[in-house]
Design a protein around this motif. Structure first.
Motif, PDB file in Angstrom:
ATOM      1  N   GLU A 136       8.092 135.781  20.099  1.00  0.00           N
ATOM      2  CA  GLU A 136       9.497 135.775  19.682  1.00  0.00           C
ATOM      3  C   GLU A 136      10.377 136.188  20.840  1.00  0.00           C
ATOM      4  OE1 GLU A 136      13.270 137.424  17.943  1.00  0.00           O
ATOM      5  OE2 GLU A 136      11.811 138.428  19.191  1.00  0.00           O
ATOM      6  N   GLU A 137       9.901 137.167  21.594  1.00  0.00           N
ATOM      7  CA  GLU A 137      10.724 137.745  22.662  1.00  0.00           C
ATOM      8  C   GLU A 137      10.828 136.837  23.886  1.00  0.00           C
ATOM      9  OE1 GLU A 137      12.448 140.181  21.997  1.00  0.00           O
ATOM     10  OE2 GLU A 137      11.432 141.654  20.734  1.00  0.00           O
ATOM     11  N   HIS A 179      14.064 146.819  23.834  1.00  0.00           N
ATOM     12  CA  HIS A 179      13.697 146.121  25.070  1.00  0.00           C
ATOM     13  C   HIS A 179      13.801 147.031  26.290  1.00  0.00           C
ATOM     14  CE1 HIS A 179      14.971 142.083  22.981  1.00  0.00           C
ATOM     15  NE2 HIS A 179      14.144 142.806  22.271  1.00  0.00           N
ATOM     16  N   ASP A 208      10.232 147.128  17.552  1.00  0.00           N
ATOM     17  CA  ASP A 208      10.743 145.757  17.536  1.00  0.00           C
ATOM     18  C   ASP A 208       9.577 144.870  17.957  1.00  0.00           C
ATOM     19  OD1 ASP A 208      11.953 143.327  18.022  1.00  0.00           O
ATOM     20  OD2 ASP A 208      12.986 143.982  19.835  1.00  0.00           O
ATOM     21  N   HIS A 213       7.824 139.697  13.755  1.00  0.00           N
ATOM     22  CA  HIS A 213       7.077 139.185  14.915  1.00  0.00           C
ATOM     23  C   HIS A 213       6.136 140.240  15.477  1.00  0.00           C
ATOM     24  CE1 HIS A 213       9.622 140.904  18.219  1.00  0.00           C
ATOM     25  NE2 HIS A 213      10.637 140.685  17.419  1.00  0.00           N
TER      26      HIS A 213
HETATM   27 ZN    ZN Z   1      13.412 142.137  20.397  1.00  0.00          ZN
END
Ligand code: ZN
Length: 488
Positions: free
Chosen positions: A145-146, A461, A115, A76
């Motif tokens: 995606e997040e 995150h 990420d 992603h």
């Molecule tokens: Zn993530």
């Protein structure tokens, strides 16, 4: 000079640095997708971009691999954008400022976005290469995606022909991902039926804190306390001991986090305050004993307050609220007998807020089996039904499917052999309890054979996020070896 100029694998780090310079916060991926589209155009590669800015880039197989089975690659584009305390930084204009810190790559004062910028970088390096043998590639790069796998849910899979897939959104080098759970969230609303607070009553605050909390997928098996569920029990005890009115309840921070704190404000007649306090304290003692191993730092206090709430819930509403909390499933409901040591289905009562004329309670159900996930969801719907007027349940967000464990996966066998060849040891084959976007591919593409390959990333995150670049330098040869092996 580029910050990552000397960092191996250079051909991957080049693209990671390019992506890091672009705005990639969820829902703002246009800049990064523009870059990828221009990349594809320059190289004469076929690409499909949709309205959300998901992009699929295709590349034919290299000589000798033209007829090999096509492989779908996935990662992603977007990242969680968070700032460290006191930091001012504009992701839209500044991207991410990279720094190398020993064997780690970090960002200055922000999340790093490895990420999943690293996954995209592996794909761009493969698409860019002219010396890596590989089958025909279909690189799917998703957005948002997040924020609940929005891109993966919407990407046009009819553009894909591959029946094999490798996902790069995994975070441990020593593991090959061979399955993951799906999830769905449910919100139950309980109407508060506000009425004026009784005169002359005094306020009591029930305060639960000091619990360990944790992640609703990775930590749910640890039997830690759920502060919302505990608050429900204490409210029940208070209401049995006296004529208690409820003015406010709250608990948790996010539906996918086990709540470590919860509070309630109660109103009670002066004459009953001592009895109610005693009843709550007695149960609190029992609860602390129940959790003495799993959650030793738990603190439960009931104290008088000078607060003068103007309104309280009706008696019937407060009763319904306590019943709903008491009857909501919480924790693991099924073990996974196919994957020893794994749990299969669980629910986390994650968040409770008093909002306007209702209390909202949000849960996240995670399961490796869709029908079991739906069973729990339906139980919540039925609970709301049974509670009758004033209680409603509804699904929140996407119903994300699992990526089912397939012990006969050919991709897993090929990747396993590559791993042993390149890394000199056996991989851990992992069936994860967390929910990932790739479940959306396995569910919608018939017969799709999938694995996930990870690189060591830490503190996702959060502004502490980092990537171990020595891990990327080990994983890149693994990816190339898997590519070379996909003609079988
Ligand atoms: Zn993530």
């Amino acid at each position: 000079m580029r910050v990552l100029e000397t960092i191996e694998p250079k051909e991957v780090m080049f693209f990671f640095e390019e992506l890091s310079a672009r705005h990639r916060c969820s829902q703002h991926e246009k800049d990064a997708t523009d870059y990828i589209a221009a990349f594809a155009e320059t190289r004469g590669l076929e690409y499909h971009r949709d309205q959300l800015d998901n992009i699929i880039v295709k590349k034919p197989g290299t000589p000798g691999y033209e007829a090999a089975p096509t492989v779908i690659l996935h990662g992603h584009i977007d990242m969680v954008c968070k700032l460290d305390e006191g930091v001012t930084h504009d992701f839209a204009t500044q991207g991410v400022t990279l720094k190398v810190d020993g064997d780690r790559i970090r960002a200055e004062g922000t999340t790093l976005g490895a990420d999943n910028g690293l996954g995209i970088s592996y794909m761009l390096a493969l698409l860019d290469s002219d010396d890596i043998p590989h089958p025909p590639l279909e690189c799917v790069m998703t957005v948002m995606e997040e924020m609940g796998k929005v891109g993966g849910d919407n990407v046009d899979l009819t553009k894909l022909t591959g029946k094999r897939m490798i996902d790069f959104n995994w975070i441990e080098e020593k593991q090959l991902l061979a399955g993951c759970s799906g999830d769905v969230s449910c919100r139950i609303d309980v109407d508060t039926e506000w009425q004026a607070a009784p005169a002359g009553h005094l306020a009591l605050i029930v305060d639960i804190r000091g619990l360990l909390g944790g992640h609703c997928e990775f930590d749910i098996h640890l039997e830690r306390g759920n502060a919302i569920a505990i608050l429900g029990r204490l409210l029940r005890a208070a209401m049995k001991a006296g004529n208690v009115a409820v003015a406010r309840v709250s608990g948790g921070v996010q539906n996918n986090v086990i709540p470590a704190e919860a509070q309630a404000t109660l109103l009670v007649a002066e004459t009953e305050a001592a009895t109610v306090t005693k009843a709550v304290e007695a149960l609190a003692g029992d609860i602390k004993a129940e959790f003495r191993r799993a959650d030793p730092g738990m603190r439960i206090e009931i104290s008088r307050s000078d607060a003068r709430p103007e309104r309280v819930m009706s008696e019937a509403a407060a009763k319904r609220l306590v019943q709903v909390i008491a009857l909501l499933p919480n924790g693991i409901t099924n073990q996974n007998l196919e994957v020893p040591g794994n749990w299969e289905t669980s629910n986390n009562i994650g968040l409770m807020i008093t909002a306007g004329d209702r209390v909202e309670i949000t849960s996240t159900i995670t399961s490796a089996v869709t029908s079991r996930k739906h069973l729990l969801l339906d139980q919540m719907m039925q609970l709301a039904d049974l509670a009758g007027e004033g209680v409603r349940a509804k699904q929140i967000g996407l119903d994300a499917p699992e990526f089912p464990w397939n012990p006969n996966s050919r991709m897993l066998e090929i990747a396993r052999q590559s791993y042993e060849r390149v890394m000199g040891c056996k991989p851990d084959v992992l069936v994860s309890v967390c929910s990932l976007e790739l479940g959306m591919f396995t569910q919608r593409i018939d017969g799709l054979d999938t694995i996930g390959i990870g690189t060591n990333l830490f503190d996702l995150h959060s502004p502490k996020e980092s990537m171990d670049h020595t891990s990327a330098a080990r994983v890149w040869p693994l990816i190339k070896d898997v590519m070379r092996s996909l003609n079988q």
